[in-house]
Design a protein around this motif. Sequence first.
Motif, PDB file in Angstrom:
ATOM      1  N   GLY A 170      30.136 -37.521  40.232  1.00 44.88           N
ATOM      2  CA  GLY A 170      31.058 -38.152  39.304  1.00 44.88           C
ATOM      3  C   GLY A 170      31.225 -39.644  39.490  1.00 44.88           C
ATOM      4  O   GLY A 170      31.602 -40.353  38.551  1.00 44.88           O
ATOM      5  N   VAL A 171      30.937 -40.160  40.692  1.00 44.14           N
ATOM      6  CA  VAL A 171      31.181 -41.573  40.987  1.00 44.14           C
ATOM      7  C   VAL A 171      29.887 -42.335  41.285  1.00 44.14           C
ATOM      8  O   VAL A 171      29.596 -43.360  40.667  1.00 44.14           O
ATOM      9  CB  VAL A 171      32.157 -41.726  42.177  1.00 44.14           C
ATOM     10  N   ALA A 172      29.102 -41.839  42.238  1.00 39.99           N
ATOM     11  CA  ALA A 172      27.895 -42.565  42.639  1.00 39.99           C
ATOM     12  C   ALA A 172      26.782 -42.463  41.599  1.00 39.99           C
ATOM     13  O   ALA A 172      26.053 -43.430  41.364  1.00 39.99           O
ATOM     14  CB  ALA A 172      27.400 -42.044  43.989  1.00 39.99           C
ATOM     15  N   ALA A 173      26.639 -41.295  40.968  1.00 37.37           N
ATOM     16  CA  ALA A 173      25.554 -41.104  39.998  1.00 37.37           C
ATOM     17  C   ALA A 173      25.653 -42.060  38.803  1.00 37.37           C
ATOM     18  O   ALA A 173      24.633 -42.621  38.384  1.00 37.37           O
ATOM     19  CB  ALA A 173      25.513 -39.653  39.529  1.00 37.37           C
ATOM     20  N   PRO A 174      26.837 -42.278  38.215  1.00 39.04           N
ATOM     21  CA  PRO A 174      26.912 -43.245  37.113  1.00 39.04           C
ATOM     22  C   PRO A 174      26.534 -44.671  37.528  1.00 39.04           C
ATOM     23  O   PRO A 174      25.966 -45.421  36.726  1.00 39.04           O
ATOM     24  CB  PRO A 174      28.385 -43.172  36.688  1.00 39.04           C
ATOM     25  N   ILE A 175      26.841 -45.041  38.772  1.00 35.27           N
ATOM     26  CA  ILE A 175      26.447 -46.367  39.259  1.00 35.27           C
ATOM     27  C   ILE A 175      24.926 -46.453  39.344  1.00 35.27           C
ATOM     28  O   ILE A 175      24.310 -47.441  38.913  1.00 35.27           O
ATOM     29  CB  ILE A 175      27.087 -46.645  40.632  1.00 35.27           C
ATOM     30  N   ALA A 176      24.314 -45.411  39.900  1.00 35.05           N
ATOM     31  CA  ALA A 176      22.855 -45.380  39.994  1.00 35.05           C
ATOM     32  C   ALA A 176      22.216 -45.417  38.613  1.00 35.05           C
ATOM     33  O   ALA A 176      21.169 -46.049  38.411  1.00 35.05           O
ATOM     34  CB  ALA A 176      22.412 -44.131  40.754  1.00 35.05           C
ATOM     35  N   LYS A 177      22.843 -44.753  37.654  1.00 34.62           N
ATOM     36  CA  LYS A 177      22.320 -44.747  36.281  1.00 34.62           C
ATOM     37  C   LYS A 177      22.270 -46.156  35.713  1.00 34.62           C
ATOM     38  O   LYS A 177      21.296 -46.547  35.059  1.00 34.62           O
ATOM     39  CB  LYS A 177      23.184 -43.848  35.399  1.00 34.62           C
ATOM     40  N   LYS A 178      23.309 -46.944  35.962  1.00 34.93           N
ATOM     41  CA  LYS A 178      23.335 -48.329  35.487  1.00 34.93           C
ATOM     42  C   LYS A 178      22.191 -49.137  36.107  1.00 34.93           C
ATOM     43  O   LYS A 178      21.561 -49.971  35.439  1.00 34.93           O
ATOM     44  CB  LYS A 178      24.680 -48.969  35.830  1.00 34.93           C
ATOM     45  N   ILE A 179      21.925 -48.895  37.385  1.00 37.88           N
ATOM     46  CA  ILE A 179      20.831 -49.602  38.057  1.00 37.88           C
ATOM     47  C   ILE A 179      19.493 -49.228  37.428  1.00 37.88           C
ATOM     48  O   ILE A 179      18.642 -50.092  37.162  1.00 37.88           O
ATOM     49  CB  ILE A 179      20.840 -49.285  39.562  1.00 37.88           C
ATOM     50  N   LEU A 180      19.298 -47.940  37.162  1.00 40.84           N
ATOM     51  CA  LEU A 180      18.048 -47.487  36.545  1.00 40.84           C
ATOM     52  C   LEU A 180      17.891 -48.045  35.136  1.00 40.84           C
ATOM     53  O   LEU A 180      16.784 -48.419  34.725  1.00 40.84           O
ATOM     54  CB  LEU A 180      18.007 -45.960  36.511  1.00 40.84           C
ATOM     55  N   GLU A 181      18.979 -48.086  34.392  1.00 34.52           N
ATOM     56  CA  GLU A 181      18.915 -48.644  33.035  1.00 34.52           C
ATOM     57  C   GLU A 181      18.473 -50.105  33.079  1.00 34.52           C
ATOM     58  O   GLU A 181      17.654 -50.545  32.263  1.00 34.52           O
ATOM     59  CB  GLU A 181      20.281 -48.515  32.358  1.00 34.52           C
ATOM     60  N   GLY A 182      19.009 -50.850  34.032  1.00 31.76           N
ATOM     61  CA  GLY A 182      18.615 -52.243  34.163  1.00 31.76           C
ATOM     62  C   GLY A 182      17.159 -52.399  34.563  1.00 31.76           C
ATOM     63  O   GLY A 182      16.448 -53.265  34.041  1.00 31.76           O
TER      64      GLY A 182
END
Length: 232
Positions: free
Chosen positions: A216-228
Motif C-alpha cells: 500500500g505504501v512502498a509499491a506506489p512509490i516504486a510505480k512512480k519511479i518505473l513510470e519515470g
Amino acid sequence: DIFFYKLAEKIGVDTISETAKKFGVGSLLGIDLQGEAFGTLPTRQWKQEEVGEQWYLGDTYHYGIGQGYLLTTPLQVNAWTQAIANGGILYVPHLLKNQKSKIKNQNLLDNYSSDLIRQGMIESCAPGGVAFPLYEFKIQNSKFKIDGRNFLEVPQATSSAGYKDYRQVVIACKTGTSEHGGPKTLPHAWITLFAPAFNPQIVVTVLAEESGEGSGVAAPIAKKILEGYFSK
C-alpha cells in the motif's frame, strides 16, 4: 508465512546464514559513500555473544520471513535483488556511471533457482499477487518492442485512442511489511523489484519507514519511479 516457517526449519539457521552472507547480508558492499551500515546477520554464535541466549526454533521461524534479529539495509536488498535479476552475480555498487563494475561474489544461483525465484516474483506483481499497484503495469512508449515476455501488447479497450503506443511491462517484485517497536508503531513498508522481468534494465528498492504495508505504501512509490524510467 507458514510455508517459510517450515522451509526455514528444514534448511536450518546455519545454512540460511551461510547463504545470506554470500549475498552480502551483514557486510559492507563497498559503495563509494561514507556511512554504509553492516546490518545484522544473526547466527547461533552471534545470539549467544550479543543476547546471552541460545538459538531457539522460534528464532529460525522469524528468520525465515526476514524478521527477528535480521537487520538489512535498502542497499543490501537492492544488491541481492540485482543478483537475482542477473542470474547470480553480486556487484559492488557505485555512483559514477563511467566507473567499471566490480564483482563482489558470483555463481550464487543455478539456472533452476534463478528461474524459480524470478517466476515467483513475477506472480507477486501480477493479478492475484500482493503488489496490487503494479498489476499489469503500462507505459506509453512505442520504442519498446512487444516480445511477449518483457513487453506485452495492451488491448485497445484498456487505453486511449493511441493504444498502439502503450506497452505492458512485466515486473518481478517482492513486497515486505517489517514489524518493529510496539503495537502502536506502524511497520516499515518495503518493495524490491526489477523490470522488465526477463531482460532487466532497472532494479528498484523502496523502504518507507513506519508508514504501513509494502503493497500500500512502498509499491506506489516504486510505480512512480518505473513510470519515470520507462517513459524516457
